[in-house]
Each structure stands twice: as C-alpha cells, then as structure tokens.
Motif scaffolding. Structure first.
Motif, mmCIF file in Angstrom:
data_model
loop_
_atom_site.group_PDB
_atom_site.id
_atom_site.type_symbol
_atom_site.label_atom_id
_atom_site.label_comp_id
_atom_site.label_asym_id
_atom_site.label_seq_id
_atom_site.Cartn_x
_atom_site.Cartn_y
_atom_site.Cartn_z
ATOM 1 N N GLU A 128 0.714 -0.960 -0.223
ATOM 2 C CA GLU A 128 -0.214 0.088 -0.422
ATOM 3 C C GLU A 128 0.648 0.845 -0.277
ATOM 4 O O GLU A 128 1.585 1.322 1.090
ATOM 5 N N ILE A 129 0.964 1.688 -0.862
ATOM 6 C CA ILE A 129 1.378 3.662 -1.031
ATOM 7 C C ILE A 129 0.263 4.340 -0.216
ATOM 8 O O ILE A 129 -0.957 4.778 -0.404
ATOM 9 N N THR A 130 1.134 4.699 1.022
ATOM 10 C CA THR A 130 0.172 5.166 2.374
ATOM 11 C C THR A 130 0.555 6.914 2.065
ATOM 12 O O THR A 130 0.104 7.688 2.861
ATOM 13 N N LYS A 131 1.418 7.603 1.517
ATOM 14 C CA LYS A 131 2.443 8.721 1.122
ATOM 15 C C LYS A 131 3.032 9.296 -0.341
ATOM 16 O O LYS A 131 3.175 8.546 -0.112
ATOM 17 N N THR A 132 2.444 10.312 -0.887
ATOM 18 C CA THR A 132 3.552 10.231 -1.700
ATOM 19 C C THR A 132 3.477 12.058 -1.572
ATOM 20 O O THR A 132 2.555 12.598 -2.581
ATOM 21 N N ARG A 133 4.359 12.727 -1.674
ATOM 22 C CA ARG A 133 4.298 13.908 -1.742
ATOM 23 C C ARG A 133 4.639 14.751 -3.181
ATOM 24 O O ARG A 133 5.687 14.353 -3.688
ATOM 25 N N GLY A 134 3.231 15.826 -3.927
ATOM 26 C CA GLY A 134 4.057 16.381 -4.571
ATOM 27 C C GLY A 134 3.172 15.545 -5.727
ATOM 28 O O GLY A 134 3.346 15.885 -7.202
ATOM 29 N N GLN A 135 2.757 14.390 -5.693
ATOM 30 C CA GLN A 135 2.065 13.283 -6.759
ATOM 31 C C GLN A 135 1.131 12.955 -5.955
ATOM 32 O O GLN A 135 1.327 12.674 -5.176
ATOM 33 N N GLU A 136 0.417 12.188 -7.123
ATOM 34 C CA GLU A 136 -1.270 11.968 -7.044
ATOM 35 C C GLU A 136 -0.938 10.099 -7.485
ATOM 36 O O GLU A 136 0.390 9.776 -7.426
ATOM 37 N N HIS A 137 -1.156 9.498 -6.940
ATOM 38 C CA HIS A 137 -1.451 7.852 -6.362
ATOM 39 C C HIS A 137 -2.219 7.323 -6.276
ATOM 40 O O HIS A 137 -4.000 7.701 -5.913
ATOM 41 N N GLY B 8 -5.248 2.486 -1.634
ATOM 42 C CA GLY B 8 -5.678 0.886 -1.630
ATOM 43 C C GLY B 8 -4.651 0.198 -1.523
ATOM 44 O O GLY B 8 -3.476 0.332 -1.976
ATOM 45 N N LYS B 9 -4.862 -0.716 -0.512
ATOM 46 C CA LYS B 9 -3.856 -2.133 -0.967
ATOM 47 C C LYS B 9 -3.746 -3.040 -1.741
ATOM 48 O O LYS B 9 -4.913 -3.366 -2.784
ATOM 49 N N GLN B 10 -2.660 -3.054 -2.769
ATOM 50 C CA GLN B 10 -2.920 -3.981 -4.093
ATOM 51 C C GLN B 10 -1.907 -5.226 -4.045
ATOM 52 O O GLN B 10 -0.812 -5.617 -2.746
ATOM 53 N N THR B 11 -2.551 -6.716 -4.241
ATOM 54 C CA THR B 11 -1.591 -7.954 -4.434
ATOM 55 C C THR B 11 -0.338 -8.004 -4.763
ATOM 56 O O THR B 11 -0.618 -6.720 -6.205
ATOM 57 N N PHE B 12 0.482 -8.256 -4.090
ATOM 58 C CA PHE B 12 2.465 -8.402 -5.054
ATOM 59 C C PHE B 12 1.662 -10.135 -5.037
ATOM 60 O O PHE B 12 2.128 -10.669 -4.191
ATOM 61 N N ARG B 13 3.157 -10.390 -5.750
ATOM 62 C CA ARG B 13 3.453 -11.779 -6.049
ATOM 63 C C ARG B 13 5.227 -11.549 -6.259
ATOM 64 O O ARG B 13 6.170 -10.574 -7.101
ATOM 65 N N ILE B 14 6.289 -12.153 -5.520
ATOM 66 C CA ILE B 14 7.074 -12.811 -5.842
ATOM 67 C C ILE B 14 7.715 -13.821 -6.388
ATOM 68 O O ILE B 14 7.438 -15.138 -6.026
ATOM 69 N N GLU C 76 11.359 -13.563 -11.966
ATOM 70 C CA GLU C 76 11.609 -12.747 -12.335
ATOM 71 C C GLU C 76 11.829 -11.428 -11.365
ATOM 72 O O GLU C 76 11.774 -10.371 -11.849
ATOM 73 N N GLY C 77 11.299 -11.170 -10.759
ATOM 74 C CA GLY C 77 11.127 -10.336 -9.837
ATOM 75 C C GLY C 77 9.901 -10.458 -8.721
ATOM 76 O O GLY C 77 8.919 -10.850 -9.515
ATOM 77 N N ILE C 78 9.873 -9.253 -8.430
ATOM 78 C CA ILE C 78 7.995 -8.456 -8.101
ATOM 79 C C ILE C 78 6.779 -8.163 -9.118
ATOM 80 O O ILE C 78 7.217 -7.330 -10.177
ATOM 81 N N LYS C 79 6.289 -8.931 -8.972
ATOM 82 C CA LYS C 79 5.116 -8.642 -9.821
ATOM 83 C C LYS C 79 3.628 -7.992 -9.032
ATOM 84 O O LYS C 79 3.080 -8.800 -7.859
ATOM 85 N N VAL C 80 3.246 -6.237 -9.412
ATOM 86 C CA VAL C 80 2.002 -6.090 -8.472
ATOM 87 C C VAL C 80 0.921 -6.193 -9.455
ATOM 88 O O VAL C 80 0.927 -6.192 -10.818
ATOM 89 N N PHE C 81 0.124 -6.517 -8.429
ATOM 90 C CA PHE C 81 -1.556 -6.649 -8.933
ATOM 91 C C PHE C 81 -2.833 -4.931 -9.204
ATOM 92 O O PHE C 81 -3.401 -5.846 -8.080
ATOM 93 N N PRO C 82 -1.969 -4.140 -10.087
ATOM 94 C CA PRO C 82 -2.964 -3.357 -9.265
ATOM 95 C C PRO C 82 -4.620 -3.218 -9.759
ATOM 96 O O PRO C 82 -5.094 -2.704 -11.241
ATOM 97 N N LEU C 83 -5.724 -4.011 -8.775
ATOM 98 C CA LEU C 83 -6.782 -4.487 -9.388
ATOM 99 C C LEU C 83 -7.677 -3.123 -9.547
ATOM 100 O O LEU C 83 -8.513 -2.460 -10.828
ATOM 101 N N ILE C 84 -7.130 -1.953 -8.624
ATOM 102 C CA ILE C 84 -7.676 -0.344 -8.643
ATOM 103 C C ILE C 84 -6.210 0.113 -9.781
ATOM 104 O O ILE C 84 -5.362 0.299 -9.763
ATOM 105 N N GLY C 85 -7.658 0.673 -10.869
ATOM 106 C CA GLY C 85 -6.538 1.164 -12.070
ATOM 107 C C GLY C 85 -6.455 0.074 -13.202
ATOM 108 O O GLY C 85 -6.979 0.484 -14.549
#
Length: 461
Positions: A194-203, A206-212, A215-224
């Motif tokens: 969850e991104i809880t703060k981003t000063r100076g930009q929009e994000h 909400g909480k997003q599922t991710f998997r390791i 090949e690395g991390i993969k985020v599944f941004p259901l919202i968006g």
C-alpha cells in the motif's frame, strides 16, 4: 513532472508513471515482506532499462549474499559493478550518520549514480539513543541524498504487523510504501503493498496484491487496471443459453452483459450447465467462450464433456473455446480478475464460466473486502459484454453472510436443487433472481441425460 519509473511490473501504474525524480521513499514491512527484493529491483531496472546508475548500501548483508540472491531473479549485479554502473557498499550505521564522513557522496560520484537503496535505516537506532537526535540525523541523511540528486529507497524494518502506528521516518520522507506478508485462510500467505504517502504527486490508493516471481516482483493493481467505468460497445438483445427449456423460463434468454450465479450442492449439475452453455453457444450461435476452472483440470473437464458428446478439444482447436486452469493453491484473486479480463478481451469472449467462486468465499474473511473484490470482477466482466455464469456453492453449505454478498452483486441467481421424492432423487431448477427480466417463478424439473441438461417448465409458469 519528471518521474523515475521503478520498472517493477504493475507498480508504476499506481504512481501514474513512477516516483518523482529526487524523492526519498520509505519501504517498510515485516521480515519476508519483500523489502530488499523491491529495492534491489528498483536499482537493477534503473541501470538496465533507464540508464540510471545505482548504489546499494547495506549494513548487514555482505556483497556476495546480495549477488547470490539477485541471481535467483536473473539479475547479474556483479557484471553491473564491473561495468562501473553499480556499487554495493557494505558499511556500518556509525559511518552513515557521521556528518564528517562523505563515503556515500564519494561512491555516488564515482559511478554517476542517480538511484540509491539503503538497507536499512532501522540500524540508525542502534547507534543513536536520543529520539530527537535520531530524527535530526535521519532528516539530515535524507537531505544529503536529495542534494546529490538521488532517487532513494530506504528500507525500514517493522517489528509488528498488527495495529498500525506511524514512525517519525514517515514524516521525514517524501513517499511511504508499506509491504505486508499476511496470514490468511489456507496454507499460503498473502503479500500486499500500500502506498500511504506520496508528497507532490498523485497515486492510486488502497492495498494491492503482489507476488515475488522468479523474475522479480509483480504487482496486480486491481484498482486502476480494472476500469469498471468504461463500457465496451454495448450489445443489446438476449443470449440463448443452449439449455432446452431454460430460455423459455427466461422469456428468450439472458440479457447480454449479465452475470448470473448458478448455485447448488454437489451433483446438481452446475458444472455441466456451465459447459453446455459454452459448447452450445459456440456450436449454435458462434459465440466464443471462456471456461475458468479453479478446481478441475482441463483434462477432467473435457473427459466429462465427452460423456455428453461435446468435443471441447475440437472447439479449442477451432478458436471457439478456451479452458483456463488456475489451481486454487497458486492463484491470487486480484491476479485472476486482471488476467481473466485481459484474456476475455483479447479472445473476444462473449460467454464466460467461472467454476467455482468458492475461492472468493474461502480466501476473504471480511465481508466488505469480499464485496469490493467481487463487485470489481462482476462489473469488469459486464463492461466487456461478457455474459457470465459464476458457479457457486449451495446457500446452505456456505457462510450466509458471504453468500449473500455474492448474490447481491450479480444480476441473476439460478438455484439448482436435488430433493428426495418417493425414494427417488429429483433435480429442480429455480430462477431465484433475474434483475430486469420477466421470468417464470417456482421450481421446474431438471434432467441430466446423454445429451446434457434439459429443463421442463412447470405448467402455468
């Protein structure tokens, strides 16, 4: 606005392109949440994809351990160091907080770094006991990174993943990413960010599922990713189910873009009805269909279909049908929703069956979260003009509160029943709910024969 993409799959979508260049980001979480992997991937992609050299500062791990762990994802950090694009600096927190030591600045200038990972600033507490002085030191450290023009990821360890409390570092940095590795029903944990703060930009909140992954991390941004506000070209009219007698009860068929729960206990014909809906749709009406199985393998499904003389393999070869198999033990709900929508869109599916939605009930305890996830699934598929059958457990076999959430979201509910009458098992079908459709009420005889399912409408409707 100048942004630095992280290169982490699915994550930059949450930030509409990336982190503001030169900002300082706090990565916090419990052990095993993926903090170090997240930070190293940020550095690696910066070098390999965006030509931004990097520095990794570690207060615990030796460089050899970092090289080894990174290679598991295919990241050859040692080669990047030899190319003078990366430095891994193993040092102590005493050195990092000493204002008279310019070690980081020296290394940054040597490689022309634009990105830095510090793992972790939690060690500052080991050398500074005074809370006020600790805060000033962290603030000065962050300002030093900003003056060097670095986009910085700072790792912070969390002792507890219980009640959320806010550390002073969250006020000092420009952005905060909270990583979790939660327990949940079943054998597997669930990683969430969850991104809880981003000063100076929009994000995207909400909480997003991710998997390791390997090949690395993969985020599944259901919202968006799931844009439920955008509707594809809306098709009007009714869609014939391909089940004799059922269309008569529905006054012609199901409205296109509808989602219907098919609920019943084991042996009532739920899966057979779903297969018949897809097979007859392809054979008789040219509708492409998609079957998502979360339990039975494609081989089992096709063997069952052959008992009714339905050749699902041939329909797959003709490009009229696809069977997707995502075993319950390996799937994530957000990942499944996104992949299913992408597949339906690219394949041009007009009919879809999900067997079964028990996974939603078993994986999610909170009714509000269940409603949010299931609403996203149903609304997304409806927006793609998919007419979907969602195989559901019988009401009496599931948590009443959860099952009520499911049936409140869908546009229709078909109940399949099996009763014992005069020592003979009798199957019945009831159109319990069909929003906006003038349908027949009551229980109607249902038979499963060698040709599939047939419904016999009760006289008088």
């Amino acid at each position: 606005m100048d942004k630095a993409p992280t290169g982490i799959k699915g994550f930059d979508e949450l930030l509409y392109g990336g982190i503001i260049r030169g900002n300082t980001v706090l990565l916090e979480g419990v052990p095993g949440a993926g903090k170090t992997t997240f930070g190293i991937e940020f550095i690696y992609h910066g070098i390999t994809e965006f030509n931004e050299h990097g520095v990794i500062v570690t207060c615990e791990e030796l460089p050899e351990s970092i090289y080894r762990d990174a290679l598991n994802f295919g990241w050859d950090l040692k080669a990047l160091e030899k190319a003078n694009k990366l430095r891994i600096l193993c040092t102590s927190p005493e050195v990092l907080v000493d204002p008279d030591v310019n070690l980081i600045e020296t290394v940054v200038r040597e490689v022309g770094a634009r990105r830095i990972l510090v793992d972790s600033i939690s060690h500052f507490q080991n050398v500074i006991n005074n809370p006020l002085f600790l805060r000033k030191s962290v603030y000065s450290f962050c300002n030093g990174l900003r003056r060097l023009g670095l986009t910085a990821f700072l790792v912070k360890e969390r002792v507890s993943d219980g009640t959320r409390d806010y550390a002073f570092e969250e006020y000092v940095v420009d952005a905060v990413i909270h990583l979790e590795n939660r327990e949940r029903p079943g054998l597997h944990r669930h990683r969430v960010l969850e991104i809880t703060k981003t000063r100076g930009q929009e994000h995207i909140p909400g909480k997003q599922t991710f998997r390791i992954t390997n090949e690395g991390i993969k985020v599944f941004p259901l919202i968006g990713s799931v844009d439920i506000g955008v509707v594809e070209h809306q098709e009007n009219g009714l869609l014939h189910t391909g089940v004799p007698g059922l269309d008569e009860l529905l006054q012609g068929g199901l409205p296109r873009g509808f989602s219907v729960a098919v609920a019943g206990s084991s042996g009532t014909g739920k899966t057979a009805l779903g297969m018949q809906y897809l097979v007859k749709g392809a054979q008789n009406f040219g509708d492409k269909g998609l079957f998502l199985s979360l339990e039975e393998t494609p081989q089992q499904l096709m063997a069952n279909a052959r008992r009714f003389d339905w050749d699902m393999s041939a329909l797959q070869e003709q490009g009229q049908l696809r069977v997707l198999y995502m075993p319950l033990s390996k799937m994530e709900i957000d990942e499944t929703i996104i992949k299913l929508g992408e597949m339906a869109k690219s394949f041009g599916a007009r009919r879809l069956v999900i067997d079964s939605i028990y996974v939603f009930l078993s994986r999610i305890d909170n009714a509000a979260v269940l409603h949010e996830k299931f609403y996203s699934l149903v609304t997304y598929l409806n927006s793609l003009n998919c007419t979907t059958l969602l195989i559901s457990p019988a009401w009496e076999l599931a948590d009443n509160g959860k099952i009520e959430v499911i049936h409140s979201v869908v546009q229709g509910t078909i109940l399949l029943k099996s009763i014992l009458s005069q020592n003979r098992r009798v199957r019945q079908l009831e159109l319990y709910k069909m929003r906006g459709v003038n349908h027949a009420m009551g229980n109607h005889l249902l038979e499963i024969n060698s040709s599939g399912i047939q419904v016999f409408p009760r006289l008088g409707g």
